[in-house]
Design a protein around this motif. Structure first.
Motif, short mmCIF file in Angstrom:
data_model
loop_
_atom_site.label_atom_id
_atom_site.label_comp_id
_atom_site.label_asym_id
_atom_site.label_seq_id
_atom_site.Cartn_x
_atom_site.Cartn_y
_atom_site.Cartn_z
N MET A 113 0.82 -1.20 0.00
CA MET A 113 0.00 0.00 0.00
C MET A 113 0.86 1.26 0.00
O MET A 113 0.53 2.23 -0.65
N ALA A 114 1.97 1.23 0.70
CA ALA A 114 2.84 2.41 0.78
C ALA A 114 3.43 2.77 -0.58
O ALA A 114 3.57 3.95 -0.91
N LEU A 115 3.75 1.76 -1.40
CA LEU A 115 4.31 2.04 -2.72
C LEU A 115 3.27 2.67 -3.65
O LEU A 115 3.58 3.57 -4.42
N VAL A 116 2.03 2.23 -3.55
CA VAL A 116 0.96 2.83 -4.35
C VAL A 116 0.71 4.26 -3.89
O VAL A 116 0.52 5.16 -4.70
N GLU A 117 0.76 4.49 -2.59
CA GLU A 117 0.61 5.85 -2.07
C GLU A 117 1.76 6.74 -2.53
O GLU A 117 1.55 7.91 -2.87
N LEU A 118 2.95 6.21 -2.58
CA LEU A 118 4.10 6.96 -3.09
C LEU A 118 3.85 7.38 -4.54
O LEU A 118 4.06 8.54 -4.91
N LEU A 119 3.38 6.46 -5.36
CA LEU A 119 3.07 6.79 -6.76
C LEU A 119 1.99 7.86 -6.85
O LEU A 119 2.07 8.78 -7.66
N ARG A 120 0.95 7.73 -6.03
CA ARG A 120 -0.12 8.75 -6.04
C ARG A 120 0.46 10.12 -5.75
O ARG A 120 0.15 11.10 -6.43
N ARG A 121 1.33 10.19 -4.75
CA ARG A 121 1.92 11.47 -4.38
C ARG A 121 2.83 12.02 -5.47
O ARG A 121 2.87 13.23 -5.69
N VAL A 122 3.53 11.15 -6.18
CA VAL A 122 4.37 11.59 -7.30
C VAL A 122 3.49 12.12 -8.42
O VAL A 122 3.76 13.18 -8.99
N TRP A 123 2.42 11.42 -8.75
CA TRP A 123 1.54 11.83 -9.85
C TRP A 123 0.75 13.09 -9.50
O TRP A 123 0.31 13.82 -10.39
N CYS A 124 0.56 13.38 -8.23
CA CYS A 124 -0.18 14.57 -7.80
C CYS A 124 0.75 15.70 -7.37
O CYS A 124 0.30 16.68 -6.78
N ASP A 125 2.05 15.57 -7.62
CA ASP A 125 3.05 16.61 -7.27
C ASP A 125 3.05 16.95 -5.79
O ASP A 125 3.23 18.10 -5.41
N GLU A 126 2.87 15.96 -4.93
CA GLU A 126 2.83 16.20 -3.50
C GLU A 126 4.14 15.88 -2.79
O GLU A 126 4.24 16.06 -1.58
N ILE A 127 5.15 15.41 -3.50
CA ILE A 127 6.40 15.00 -2.86
C ILE A 127 7.43 16.12 -2.85
O ILE A 127 8.10 16.34 -1.88
N VAL B 295 8.82 19.70 -5.66
CA VAL B 295 8.36 20.71 -6.63
C VAL B 295 7.87 20.00 -7.90
O VAL B 295 8.38 18.94 -8.27
N PRO B 296 6.87 20.57 -8.57
CA PRO B 296 6.30 19.92 -9.75
C PRO B 296 7.32 19.57 -10.83
O PRO B 296 7.19 18.54 -11.48
N GLY B 297 8.34 20.36 -11.00
CA GLY B 297 9.35 20.04 -12.02
C GLY B 297 10.08 18.75 -11.73
O GLY B 297 10.40 17.97 -12.64
N ALA B 298 10.35 18.50 -10.47
CA ALA B 298 11.06 17.27 -10.08
C ALA B 298 10.17 16.04 -10.25
O ALA B 298 10.61 15.01 -10.74
N THR B 299 8.90 16.15 -9.85
CA THR B 299 8.02 15.01 -10.02
C THR B 299 7.69 14.77 -11.49
O THR B 299 7.54 13.62 -11.92
N ARG C 171 8.49 11.33 -16.18
CA ARG C 171 9.05 11.18 -17.53
C ARG C 171 10.01 10.00 -17.58
O ARG C 171 9.93 9.15 -18.47
N LEU C 172 10.90 9.92 -16.60
CA LEU C 172 11.86 8.83 -16.56
C LEU C 172 11.18 7.47 -16.38
O LEU C 172 11.56 6.49 -17.03
N MET C 173 10.16 7.41 -15.54
CA MET C 173 9.44 6.16 -15.36
C MET C 173 8.70 5.76 -16.65
O MET C 173 8.53 4.58 -16.92
N GLY C 174 8.31 6.74 -17.43
CA GLY C 174 7.65 6.47 -18.71
C GLY C 174 8.60 5.93 -19.77
O GLY C 174 8.16 5.39 -20.79
N CYS C 175 9.90 6.03 -19.53
CA CYS C 175 10.91 5.52 -20.46
C CYS C 175 11.36 4.11 -20.10
O CYS C 175 12.34 3.62 -20.65
N GLN C 176 10.66 3.46 -19.22
CA GLN C 176 11.05 2.13 -18.76
C GLN C 176 11.25 1.18 -19.94
O GLN C 176 10.41 1.07 -20.81
#
Length: 108
Positions: free
Chosen positions: A1-15, A17-21, A26-31
């Motif tokens: 559950m914590a990993l899914v919450e981490l992804l949610r926070r990355v996708w919502c720019d909550e971790i 600054v928006p540029g970093a997330t 972008r990098l995860m999309g290049c997998q």
């Protein structure tokens, strides 16, 4: 559950600054390796962003699948087998099938 919450926070720019997330997304999309969760999610109307991890008999992956409709589903799969990773393609196929089932169920 914590990993899914981490992804949610990355996708919502909550971790951070928006540029970093945005760069992380972008990098995860290049997998390159998509034989696990994304294996049954390949379609022109879907975008997969993820990160895998493998060590001996452990196969892990987290990611987000996004549909053209705007639907997004974050998922994580952590697996352990009695044999080395190179000898367990069946587990990766099962991960992909489970991811597809979860994505379809959550979109209803």
């Amino acid at each position: 559950m914590a990993l899914v919450e981490l992804l949610r926070r990355v996708w919502c720019d909550e971790i951070t600054v928006p540029g970093a997330t945005a760069e992380l997304r972008r990098l995860m999309g290049c997998q390159v390796f998509t034989q696990r969760l994304a294996s049954d999610l390949r379609a022109d109307s879907l975008r997969w962003s993820g990160k895998t991890g493998t060590f001996l008999h452990l196969r892990h992956e987290i990611g987000v699948v996004e549909a053209e409709s705007g639907d997004r589903v974050a998922m994580a799969a952590l697996t352990r087998a009695g044999r080395r990773a190179a000898l367990a393609a069946d587990i990766e196929l099962a991960m992909g099938a489970a991811a597809r089932d979860a994505f379809e169920a959550l979109r209803r």
